[in-house]
Design an enzyme around this catalytic site. Structure first.
Site, PDB file in Angstrom:
ATOM      1  N   CYS A  43       0.848  -1.197   0.000  1.00  0.00           N
ATOM      2  CA  CYS A  43       0.000   0.000   0.000  1.00  0.00           C
ATOM      3  C   CYS A  43       0.885   1.249   0.000  1.00  0.00           C
ATOM      4  CB  CYS A  43      -0.970  -0.044   1.175  1.00  0.00           C
ATOM      5  SG  CYS A  43      -2.367   1.094   1.012  1.00  0.00           S
ATOM      6  N   HIS A 100      -3.446  -5.729   1.140  1.00  0.00           N
ATOM      7  CA  HIS A 100      -2.748  -6.004   2.398  1.00  0.00           C
ATOM      8  C   HIS A 100      -2.738  -7.497   2.742  1.00  0.00           C
ATOM      9  CE1 HIS A 100      -2.217  -1.820   3.890  1.00  0.00           C
ATOM     10  NE2 HIS A 100      -3.302  -1.580   3.168  1.00  0.00           N
ATOM     11  N   GLU A 145      -0.832  -8.967   4.748  1.00  0.00           N
ATOM     12  CA  GLU A 145      -0.514  -9.138   6.169  1.00  0.00           C
ATOM     13  C   GLU A 145      -1.777  -9.195   7.031  1.00  0.00           C
ATOM     14  OE1 GLU A 145      -0.564  -4.598   5.777  1.00  0.00           O
ATOM     15  OE2 GLU A 145      -0.411  -6.369   4.512  1.00  0.00           O
TER      16      GLU A 145
END
EC number: 6.3.5.3
Length: 270
Positions: A95, A236, A238
């Site tokens: 991002c 994302h 993660e």
């Protein structure tokens, strides 16, 4: 011994802990380090095998998303970053981190004598950018990415699509010319594209909203450098790495693929 991962922090980044947790689950030893500690020589780039530039709003996105953070890298750490990338160490920018990689010139990446040429002026060597979403608003929801045949060490061996959240207002990937876009495809630098309504059949979004959430050229969600060790992406991964018992088998498989991407980067240096 676990590979050490540098999770780079600057004022305004906010996904540091999420990235560190994903790295831990993938088998690395992460350390969140403020960029000022590197400037003060309290920490050394050479002590790390993996670099993560996490998401957030670094420096409040002043002058554009990721711009000031990018200038930090290209002006204060020109040699260190060039050597890190040239050594083939895994690097991932997510991002805001992707915006930093692009606006510093690390991606798509120009090289001279085996070293990446960083953009100290913030624009002269830039071949691409990430700008305001085509819909003109912040997008925050889950999306689907289809791994492409590419050089990318993070994604090239993934089997299946990646499902993870997006949270950005400036994620529209554009190039300075059609030739640059063509070169990215020809050199195997397109790592991930947004999937469409038939993503399970590996069919991209073909520019259709909401599947392509920001209007990116060619549905591009993530690119790598020619060597394949540096990946930048807007979604994302993660934030979808914890498998829960209540999840369906399909959801567990989707989560596993996000974690597998992190494991690919970690295992590359083992």
């Amino acid at each position: 011994m676990k590979p050490r991962a540098l999770v780079l922090h600057a004022t305004g980044t906010n996904r540091d802990g999420d990235a560190a947790r994903a790295l831990e689950l993938a088998g690395a030893e992460p350390e969140i380090v403020h960029i000022n500690k590197l400037k003060a020589k309290e920490k050394n780039w050479k002590d790390y095998e993996i670099l993560v530039i996490p998401g957030g709003f670094s420096y409040a996105d002043a002058l554009g998303a990721g711009k000031l953070f990018a200038l930090d890298l290209s002006n204060y750490f020109f040699d260190e970053v060039s050597e890190f990338v040239a050594a083939g160490k895994p690097v991932i920018g997510i991002c805001n981190g992707f915006q930093v990689l692009v606006k510093s010139g690390i991606l798509p990446g120009k090289e001279k004598d085996g070293k990446v040429i960083l953009d100290k002026d913030g624009y002269k060597n830039r071949q691409a950018t990430l700008t305001y979403n085509k819909q003109g608003r912040f997008e925050c929801r889950f999306t689907t990415m289809i791994p492409q045949k590419s050089n990318c060490i993070w994604t090239k061996d993934l089997k299946g699509n990646i499902h993870c959240p997006i949270a950005h207002g400036e994620g529209r990937f554009l190039t300075d010319s059609q030739k640059t876009l063509d070169d990215l495809f020809e050199k195997g630098q397109i790592a991930l594209v947004y999937g469409g309504k038939d993503a399970e059949k590996s069919i991209p979004a073909n520019g259709e909203y909401p599947f392509n959430p920001n209007g990116s050229l060619a549905d591009i969600a993530g690119i790598c450098n020619t060597k394949g060790n540096v990946l930048g992406l807007m979604p994302h991964p993660e934030n979808n790495v914890v498998i829960r018992e209540r999840d369906s088998e399909e959801e567990k498989e989707r989560t596993k693929l996000c974690l597998d991407m992190w494991k690919a980067g970690v295992n590359y240096v083992l």
